[in-house]
Write an enzyme that holds these catalytic residues in place. Structure first.
Site, PDB file in Angstrom:
ATOM      1  N   THR A   1      19.786  71.310  70.909  1.00 22.64           N
ATOM      2  CA  THR A   1      20.129  71.862  69.599  1.00 22.64           C
ATOM      3  C   THR A   1      21.551  71.531  69.196  1.00 22.64           C
ATOM      4  OG1 THR A   1      20.248  73.881  68.271  1.00 22.64           O
ATOM      5  CG2 THR A   1      20.729  74.128  70.599  1.00 22.64           C
ATOM      6  N   ARG A   2      21.760  71.480  67.870  1.00 21.66           N
ATOM      7  CA  ARG A   2      23.116  71.313  67.342  1.00 21.66           C
ATOM      8  C   ARG A   2      23.395  72.404  66.315  1.00 21.66           C
ATOM      9  NH1 ARG A   2      20.848  68.441  62.750  1.00 21.66           N
ATOM     10  NH2 ARG A   2      22.624  69.066  61.506  1.00 21.66           N
TER      11      ARG A   2
ATOM     12  N   HIS B   1      18.737  81.290  66.023  1.00 19.48           N
ATOM     13  CA  HIS B   1      18.371  82.557  65.389  1.00 19.48           C
ATOM     14  C   HIS B   1      17.092  83.056  66.068  1.00 19.48           C
ATOM     15  CE1 HIS B   1      21.588  81.869  62.637  1.00 19.48           C
ATOM     16  NE2 HIS B   1      21.097  80.684  62.334  1.00 19.48           N
TER      17      HIS B   1
ATOM     18  N   HIS C   1      14.240  80.570  66.793  1.00 12.68           N
ATOM     19  CA  HIS C   1      14.488  79.630  67.895  1.00 12.68           C
ATOM     20  C   HIS C   1      14.335  80.325  69.239  1.00 12.68           C
ATOM     21  CE1 HIS C   1      17.144  78.240  64.534  1.00 12.68           C
ATOM     22  NE2 HIS C   1      16.412  77.163  64.743  1.00 12.68           N
TER      23      HIS C   1
ATOM     24  N   ARG D   1       9.871  69.333  64.683  1.00  9.31           N
ATOM     25  CA  ARG D   1       9.629  68.625  63.432  1.00  9.31           C
ATOM     26  C   ARG D   1      10.965  67.992  63.049  1.00  9.31           C
ATOM     27  NH1 ARG D   1      10.042  69.282  58.124  1.00  9.31           N
ATOM     28  NH2 ARG D   1       8.228  68.740  56.851  1.00  9.31           N
ATOM     29  N   ASP D   2      10.938  66.725  62.654  1.00  5.94           N
ATOM     30  CA  ASP D   2      12.156  66.033  62.201  1.00  5.94           C
ATOM     31  C   ASP D   2      13.295  66.160  63.227  1.00  5.94           C
ATOM     32  OD1 ASP D   2      13.603  64.517  60.427  1.00  5.94           O
ATOM     33  OD2 ASP D   2      14.418  66.235  59.368  1.00  5.94           O
TER      34      ASP D   2
ATOM     35  N   ARG E   1      54.500  59.105  49.133  1.00  6.96           N
ATOM     36  CA  ARG E   1      55.123  57.805  49.447  1.00  6.96           C
ATOM     37  C   ARG E   1      56.588  57.995  49.851  1.00  6.96           C
ATOM     38  NH1 ARG E   1      52.870  52.827  49.173  1.00  6.96           N
ATOM     39  NH2 ARG E   1      50.682  52.925  48.550  1.00  6.96           N
TER      40      ARG E   1
ATOM     41  N   ILE F   1      46.586  57.179  43.604  1.00  5.10           N
ATOM     42  CA  ILE F   1      45.652  56.297  42.875  1.00  5.10           C
ATOM     43  C   ILE F   1      44.342  56.212  43.664  1.00  5.10           C
ATOM     44  CG2 ILE F   1      45.232  53.950  42.068  1.00  5.10           C
ATOM     45  CD1 ILE F   1      48.201  53.600  41.635  1.00  5.10           C
ATOM     46  N   ALA F   2      44.455  56.011  44.965  1.00  5.69           N
ATOM     47  CA  ALA F   2      43.284  55.903  45.855  1.00  5.69           C
ATOM     48  C   ALA F   2      42.223  54.972  45.267  1.00  5.69           C
ATOM     49  CB  ALA F   2      42.710  57.277  46.151  1.00  5.69           C
TER      50      ALA F   2
HETATM   51  S1  PPS Z   1      47.687  54.242  46.473  1.00  2.00           S
HETATM   52  O1  PPS Z   1      46.995  53.002  46.055  1.00  2.00           O
HETATM   53  O2  PPS Z   1      46.817  55.396  46.318  1.00  2.00           O
HETATM   54  O3  PPS Z   1      48.207  54.111  47.848  1.00  2.00           O
HETATM   55  O4  PPS Z   1      48.918  54.403  45.492  1.00  2.00           O
HETATM   56  P1  PPS Z   1      49.879  55.689  45.383  1.00  2.00           P
HETATM   57  O5  PPS Z   1      50.350  56.122  46.694  1.00  2.00           O
HETATM   58  O6  PPS Z   1      49.227  56.724  44.542  1.00  2.00           O
HETATM   59  O7  PPS Z   1      51.142  55.120  44.642  1.00  2.00           O
HETATM   60  C1  PPS Z   1      51.069  54.793  43.323  1.00  2.00           C
HETATM   61  C2  PPS Z   1      52.439  54.898  42.667  1.00  2.00           C
HETATM   62  O8  PPS Z   1      53.294  53.835  43.103  1.00  2.00           O
HETATM   63  C3  PPS Z   1      53.826  53.123  41.997  1.00  2.00           C
HETATM   64  N1  PPS Z   1      53.505  51.698  42.220  1.00  2.00           N
HETATM   65  C4  PPS Z   1      52.287  51.108  42.176  1.00  2.00           C
HETATM   66  N2  PPS Z   1      51.062  51.564  41.844  1.00  2.00           N
HETATM   67  C5  PPS Z   1      50.005  50.712  41.911  1.00  2.00           C
HETATM   68  N3  PPS Z   1      50.126  49.429  42.289  1.00  2.00           N
HETATM   69  C6  PPS Z   1      51.338  48.917  42.633  1.00  2.00           C
HETATM   70  N4  PPS Z   1      51.447  47.654  43.028  1.00  2.00           N
HETATM   71  C7  PPS Z   1      52.472  49.784  42.593  1.00  2.00           C
HETATM   72  N5  PPS Z   1      53.788  49.612  42.866  1.00  2.00           N
HETATM   73  C8  PPS Z   1      54.386  50.786  42.660  1.00  2.00           C
HETATM   74  C9  PPS Z   1      53.295  53.745  40.758  1.00  2.00           C
HETATM   75  O9  PPS Z   1      54.364  54.449  40.189  1.00  2.00           O
HETATM   76  C10 PPS Z   1      52.243  54.752  41.203  1.00  2.00           C
HETATM   77  O10 PPS Z   1      52.470  56.044  40.684  1.00  2.00           O
HETATM   78  P2  PPS Z   1      51.498  56.789  39.639  1.00  2.00           P
HETATM   79  O11 PPS Z   1      51.894  58.233  39.724  1.00  2.00           O
HETATM   80  O12 PPS Z   1      50.068  56.560  40.049  1.00  2.00           O
HETATM   81  O13 PPS Z   1      51.829  56.179  38.337  1.00  2.00           O
END
Ligand code: PPS
Length: 568
Positions: free
Chosen positions: A194-195, A199, A202, A288-289, A433, A473-474
């Site tokens: 089991t994981r 209850h 069981h 089951r499953d 950053r 930004i991710a």
């Molecule tokens: S990431 O891609 O998620 O790791 O970026 P992040 O840490 O959010 O950093 C984005 C901020 O760094 C500035 N900046 C740049 N952004 C995008 N591309 C490049 N090449 C770059 N160089 C510097 C920019 O001000 C981003 O800030 P935000 O607040 O998004 O405007």
């Protein structure tokens, strides 16, 4: 007469003296730092839980296992036990070389003589072993997004098992359990894998399985790695201990299995059977499953509900372990007892609470009736799973530079602080950053590292009951998904796509960066010279054009309320 099932299984450990010597000599070997999953695999390789394997699979064994569940010598083995390493590490290794296998603190656990090195076809592995090359399957997702590129295979020499500080008295190697069964005179033992917390249903089904097979019962829960999102093993073990008292004394025991599950349904059931056989068990309950991974990306089940039972049945004789099919037990109100669902006549009132319904009740702090579970179990679960409105969570804003992430994040933070109750931490892109990632640039590798760091901090905050607001930004979808998975182990994840179009961000150009990017003075600039994967299915999508910040933050708050994370 000694029960032949209970003779010791071969382990891979060397003697204490040799181990001491090897520890010193291993200082000169190339070292591989094992991942949590590899540590689980290595423990079972070394202690005989994975017998007949003598190490991580070489290429011939791997091909046989993937294609037809058999090692190169024809022995049944359904699961690839592989040592994945980075290309950089693999490039340094020649076949014939010994490497040191270390845990995450650098303690050497074993050495391996590398006999094989190859780059696997992971899509083939996914299709053949897990039934589909679909990332919705946790093991396929692991294969593509966590496992590294190259596999090394070869025999392992065990120096010491991984150290566990928790529940030591409940952890047994196969030989320790075999010795226990011998000592107790248990000749027939039925194991329950089991994981999940146990209850009343069981408890009733395991009790019946033991009675029907005239066997003693081993509750054998997995405490290595289970399905992402499962209740943590500390809580589960406390729950199991509470349930153990409900069985007739001296008929039942519980032992913890440090297995990393793959959720591979039918193949996993056979694998579980072989492992239990190594632990000295004669009968195994398959439900089951069994070890089901949930739905695929089209919303359908990966495996049929009885596929695991079918495959197990086919191989039971060869495995030397008998299957006890799981009886689905339901509560009959008129008779105030649990009974097998297929033995109940029409017209009586049958009560049941599904896993989803149980989670809902826990989340919302609602009643969980005594007929469903034991008060001690419910109490443990409530401690770990307080109602959602008291749990930690993460709001993850993603969008282009200048889209308005930080402004919305700040407004949201203030609104949440005004509500009170939980500490709020803002992990804004620029702040991170400066304080956590000052050495990083904007290559894919560096961005991923940056987001992983944010994810790690947010997961710690979430785990400890706080609110994390992240606003980077991710740009990469797979990285966002990895962060989501990490956080969802501990609490909710609310992804907010700040979907301000590129033209608008560029027109605003608040930091003057777009101009520089267009002029080529900033390289790898998101949206201009670097990609941005639009989130496909975020919890919230806001567009800031002609909408004030207050409204955007309010949209997020409404979503958090509908997710039950803040009180309405
Ligand atoms: S990431 O891609 O998620 O790791 O970026 P992040 O840490 O959010 O950093 C984005 C901020 O760094 C500035 N900046 C740049 N952004 C995008 N591309 C490049 N090449 C770059 N160089 C510097 C920019 O001000 C981003 O800030 P935000 O607040 O998004 O405007």
């Amino acid at each position: 007469m000694q029960n032949p099932n209970l003779a010791p299984v071969p382990e891979l450990f060397v003697s204490y003296e040799s181990a001491q010597k090897m520890k010193v000599e291993a200082g000169d070997l190339a070292s591989h730092d094992l991942s949590p999953r590899q540590i689980c695999d290595l423990e079972l390789l070394m202690n005989g839980g994975f017998a007949p394997l003598k190490g991580f699979l070489g290429q011939d064994d791997y091909d046989g296992v993937v294609e037809n569940m058999r090692l190169a010598d024809g022995k049944l083995w359904p699961m690839p036990i592989t040592l994945d390493v980075s290309e950089a590490f693999a490039d340094k290794i020649e076949t014939g070389q010994d490497i040191a296998l270390r845990d995450q603190e650098g303690v050497i656990l074993a050495t391996m003589t590398v006999t094989d090195k190859w780059t696997p076809d992971k899509s083939r592995e996914a299709e053949k072993v897990f039934g589909a090359d679909d990332d919705a399957h946790p093991a396929v997702n692991y294969l593509h997004n966590q496992a590294r590129k190259v596999y090394l295979g070869g025999p392992v020499t065990g120096i010491q098992p991984p150290v566990h500080y928790d529940f030591r008295a409940r952890r047994d190697t196969p030989n320790e359990l075999r010795a226990y069964f011998r000592k107790m005179g248990w000749r027939r033992v039925v194991a329950f894998q089991t994981r999940n917390p146990l209850h009343r249903a069981h408890q009733e089904l395991t009790f019946r399985a033991a009675k029907d097979t005239q066997a003693n019962l081993l509750i054998h829960p997995v405490v290595g790695m289970t399905k992402p999102g499962d209740v943590d093993h500390f809580t589960r073990v406390r729950c199991y201990e509470a349930v153990l008292d409900k069985y007739p004394a001296a008929t039942t025991t519980m032992s913890l299995l440090p297995l990393a599950m793959r959720m591979a349904g039918p193949r996993e059931a056979v694998w579980h059977g072989l492992i239990r056989k190594n632990y000295g068990v004669t009968h195994f309950i398959v439900g089951r499953d069994h070890a089901g991974p949930g739905k695929n990306s089209a919303g359908e089940d990966f495996y049929g509900p009885y596929d695991a039972q079918e495959l197990f049945k086919e191989h039971a004789e060869e495995m030397g372990i008998e299957m006890v099919p799981f009886k689905h037990m339901v509560y009959v109100q008129e008779r105030a007892q649990y009974e097998p669902a297929d033995e109940i006549e029409e017209g009586v009132t049958v009560l049941n609470i599904s896993g989803t319904e149980l989670r809902r009740r826990l989340q919302e702090g609602l009643e969980i009736p005594d007929w469903f579970s034991f008060p001690e179990v419910v109490q443990e679960l409530r401690k770990t799973r307080p109602p959602r409105s008291q749990q930690g969570f993460t709001v993850f804003l993603t969008g282009l530079s200048g889209s308005g992430k930080s402004t919305i994040a700040n407004a949201l933070m203030v609104k949440l602080m005004e509500l009170g109750g939980r500490p709020v931490t803002l992990l804004d892109g620029d702040i991170v950053r400066k304080n956590l990632s000052s050495e990083l640039g904007f290559s894919k590798e560096h961005r991923d590292l940056n987001i992983r760091r944010i994810g790690y901090v947010a997961s710690e905050i979430t785990k400890n009951g706080g609110i994390a607001i992240c606003a980077p930004i991710a740009p990469y979808g797979t990285t966002r998904r990895a962060v989501r998975e990490e956080i969802e182990q501990y609490g909710a994840f609310c992804e907010v796509h700040v979907a301000t179009p590129l033209e608008e961000c560029e027109a605003r150009d608040r930091k003057g960066l777009y101009k520089l990017a267009r002029e080529g003075k900033i390289k790898e600039f998101t949206g201009i010279s670097d990609p941005y994967d639009e989130p496909k299915d975020p919890e919230v999508r806001v567009n800031t054009v002609n909408v004030d910040v207050d409204h955007c933050a309010h949209q997020v708050l409404l979503k958090l309320e509908s997710m039950g994370l803040i009180a309405g």
